[in-house]
Structures are given as structure tokens and as C-alpha cells.
Scaffold this motif. Sequence first.
Motif, PDB file in Angstrom:
ATOM      1  N   GLU A   1       0.812  -1.217   0.000  1.00  0.00           N
ATOM      2  CA  GLU A   1       0.000   0.000   0.000  1.00  0.00           C
ATOM      3  C   GLU A   1       0.849   1.272   0.000  1.00  0.00           C
ATOM      4  O   GLU A   1       0.832   2.051   0.953  1.00  0.00           O
ATOM      5  CB  GLU A   1      -0.979  -0.015   1.170  1.00  0.00           C
ATOM      6  CG  GLU A   1      -1.972  -1.149   1.108  1.00  0.00           C
ATOM      7  CD  GLU A   1      -2.963  -1.162   2.253  1.00  0.00           C
ATOM      8  OE1 GLU A   1      -2.710  -0.513   3.296  1.00  0.00           O
ATOM      9  OE2 GLU A   1      -3.989  -1.825   2.098  1.00  0.00           O
TER      10      GLU A   1
ATOM     11  N   ALA B   1      -2.796   1.436 -14.370  1.00  0.00           N
ATOM     12  CA  ALA B   1      -3.196   2.434 -13.362  1.00  0.00           C
ATOM     13  C   ALA B   1      -4.519   2.039 -12.707  1.00  0.00           C
ATOM     14  O   ALA B   1      -4.667   2.140 -11.483  1.00  0.00           O
ATOM     15  CB  ALA B   1      -3.310   3.812 -13.997  1.00  0.00           C
ATOM     16  N   ARG B   2      -5.485   1.554 -13.492  1.00  0.00           N
ATOM     17  CA  ARG B   2      -6.772   1.111 -12.929  1.00  0.00           C
ATOM     18  C   ARG B   2      -6.571  -0.060 -11.967  1.00  0.00           C
ATOM     19  O   ARG B   2      -7.161  -0.104 -10.883  1.00  0.00           O
ATOM     20  CB  ARG B   2      -7.737   0.722 -14.045  1.00  0.00           C
ATOM     21  CG  ARG B   2      -8.391   1.902 -14.733  1.00  0.00           C
ATOM     22  CD  ARG B   2      -9.490   1.453 -15.686  1.00  0.00           C
ATOM     23  NE  ARG B   2      -8.945   0.823 -16.875  1.00  0.00           N
ATOM     24  CZ  ARG B   2      -8.548   1.460 -17.960  1.00  0.00           C
ATOM     25  NH1 ARG B   2      -8.634   2.780 -18.006  1.00  0.00           N
ATOM     26  NH2 ARG B   2      -8.096   0.813 -19.009  1.00  0.00           N
TER      27      ARG B   2
ATOM     28  N   MET C   1      -3.840  -0.819 -10.334  1.00  0.00           N
ATOM     29  CA  MET C   1      -3.133  -0.333  -9.156  1.00  0.00           C
ATOM     30  C   MET C   1      -4.114   0.323  -8.191  1.00  0.00           C
ATOM     31  O   MET C   1      -4.071   0.061  -6.991  1.00  0.00           O
ATOM     32  CB  MET C   1      -2.058   0.692  -9.562  1.00  0.00           C
ATOM     33  CG  MET C   1      -0.913   0.135 -10.343  1.00  0.00           C
ATOM     34  SD  MET C   1       0.259  -0.780  -9.351  1.00  0.00           S
ATOM     35  CE  MET C   1       0.886   0.489  -8.301  1.00  0.00           C
ATOM     36  N   ARG C   2      -4.977   1.172  -8.706  1.00  0.00           N
ATOM     37  CA  ARG C   2      -5.942   1.875  -7.853  1.00  0.00           C
ATOM     38  C   ARG C   2      -6.945   0.912  -7.235  1.00  0.00           C
ATOM     39  O   ARG C   2      -7.375   1.102  -6.109  1.00  0.00           O
ATOM     40  CB  ARG C   2      -6.659   2.963  -8.651  1.00  0.00           C
ATOM     41  CG  ARG C   2      -5.751   4.075  -9.153  1.00  0.00           C
ATOM     42  CD  ARG C   2      -5.377   5.048  -8.109  1.00  0.00           C
ATOM     43  NE  ARG C   2      -6.607   5.722  -7.704  1.00  0.00           N
ATOM     44  CZ  ARG C   2      -6.763   6.390  -6.593  1.00  0.00           C
ATOM     45  NH1 ARG C   2      -5.768   6.502  -5.763  1.00  0.00           N
ATOM     46  NH2 ARG C   2      -7.889   6.959  -6.288  1.00  0.00           N
TER      47      ARG C   2
ATOM     48  N   SER D   1      -4.950  -0.900  -4.449  1.00  0.00           N
ATOM     49  CA  SER D   1      -4.495  -0.004  -3.388  1.00  0.00           C
ATOM     50  C   SER D   1      -5.114   1.379  -3.620  1.00  0.00           C
ATOM     51  O   SER D   1      -4.470   2.272  -4.170  1.00  0.00           O
ATOM     52  CB  SER D   1      -2.956   0.065  -3.401  1.00  0.00           C
ATOM     53  OG  SER D   1      -2.492   0.870  -2.357  1.00  0.00           O
ATOM     54  N   PRO D   2      -6.380   1.557  -3.225  1.00  0.00           N
ATOM     55  CA  PRO D   2      -7.129   2.769  -3.557  1.00  0.00           C
ATOM     56  C   PRO D   2      -6.515   4.088  -3.092  1.00  0.00           C
ATOM     57  O   PRO D   2      -6.754   5.128  -3.698  1.00  0.00           O
ATOM     58  CB  PRO D   2      -8.488   2.554  -2.877  1.00  0.00           C
ATOM     59  CG  PRO D   2      -8.589   1.087  -2.661  1.00  0.00           C
ATOM     60  CD  PRO D   2      -7.186   0.595  -2.484  1.00  0.00           C
ATOM     61  N   LYS D   3      -5.705   4.077  -2.043  1.00  0.00           N
ATOM     62  CA  LYS D   3      -5.123   5.323  -1.533  1.00  0.00           C
ATOM     63  C   LYS D   3      -3.809   5.686  -2.226  1.00  0.00           C
ATOM     64  O   LYS D   3      -3.242   6.742  -1.956  1.00  0.00           O
ATOM     65  CB  LYS D   3      -4.903   5.215  -0.033  1.00  0.00           C
ATOM     66  CG  LYS D   3      -6.208   5.132   0.745  1.00  0.00           C
ATOM     67  CD  LYS D   3      -5.965   5.070   2.227  1.00  0.00           C
ATOM     68  CE  LYS D   3      -7.295   4.989   2.964  1.00  0.00           C
ATOM     69  NZ  LYS D   3      -7.109   4.900   4.409  1.00  0.00           N
ATOM     70  N   THR D   4      -3.338   4.841  -3.129  1.00  0.00           N
ATOM     71  CA  THR D   4      -2.077   5.081  -3.810  1.00  0.00           C
ATOM     72  C   THR D   4      -2.267   6.085  -4.958  1.00  0.00           C
ATOM     73  O   THR D   4      -3.125   5.893  -5.815  1.00  0.00           O
ATOM     74  CB  THR D   4      -1.494   3.774  -4.386  1.00  0.00           C
ATOM     75  OG1 THR D   4      -1.255   2.871  -3.306  1.00  0.00           O
ATOM     76  CG2 THR D   4      -0.200   4.016  -5.127  1.00  0.00           C
ATOM     77  N   ALA D   5      -1.464   7.138  -4.944  1.00  0.00           N
ATOM     78  CA  ALA D   5      -1.442   8.089  -6.068  1.00  0.00           C
ATOM     79  C   ALA D   5      -0.566   7.474  -7.155  1.00  0.00           C
ATOM     80  O   ALA D   5       0.543   7.006  -6.880  1.00  0.00           O
ATOM     81  CB  ALA D   5      -0.863   9.422  -5.624  1.00  0.00           C
ATOM     82  N   VAL D   6      -1.071   7.449  -8.380  1.00  0.00           N
ATOM     83  CA  VAL D   6      -0.342   6.826  -9.502  1.00  0.00           C
ATOM     84  C   VAL D   6       0.141   7.917 -10.445  1.00  0.00           C
ATOM     85  O   VAL D   6      -0.641   8.746 -10.915  1.00  0.00           O
ATOM     86  CB  VAL D   6      -1.240   5.825 -10.256  1.00  0.00           C
ATOM     87  CG1 VAL D   6      -0.505   5.225 -11.435  1.00  0.00           C
ATOM     88  CG2 VAL D   6      -1.723   4.728  -9.317  1.00  0.00           C
TER      89      VAL D   6
END
Length: 90
Positions: free
Chosen positions: A51, A70-71, A73-74, A77-82
Motif C-alpha cells: 500500500e 493504473a486502474r 493499481m488503484r 491499493s485505492p489510496k495510492t497516487a499513480v
Amino acid sequence: MSEQHLRVIVMTKQPIFRHGLLAILHAMTVCEIIGQPANAGEAVELAQQREPDVAVLDTLDETSDMFDLARKMRASSPKTAVILLSDHAG
């Protein structure tokens, strides 16, 4: 007060760019590199497990779909800025 670190993963295909980016991030005392995945699958898995606060991603080959990555990844880990990087013109 303890200092918060930005937890960062970096996935880039160009070694010289990766080394330069890592040097800059290491020099920033607020960044902690928590992983350098070798491919999109590893990046998603690492994001789910660790995370990170930030993921800096580049395509590793012409078949990689950066937006799909990117989708994923989000989603993992929804709080991760990509941050997506590209050296493609146009």
C-alpha cells in the motif's frame, strides 16, 4: 513529532532514468522507496501488499497498457497516487 515518509514504488524501463529518479527520491528525506517491480503484475501485487503512497510507473514494453495498469493499481491499493510516465510522442 515523528516525520512521515512517502512510501514510493518505482517501475521504469530505462535504467539511466530509473537510477536518476531513485537518486532524487533518496535525496528527498521524506521519501522511502519500498519497491522496484520488474513488470505490471509485480507492481499490482506490490501495491496490494505494501500500500504505497505513490507509484511512479512507466511502460516496460510496447504491449503494456498504462491506463489499465493504473486502474489495477488503484483497485488493489485505492489510496495510492499513480504517476504515469511515457517517452512516447503523440
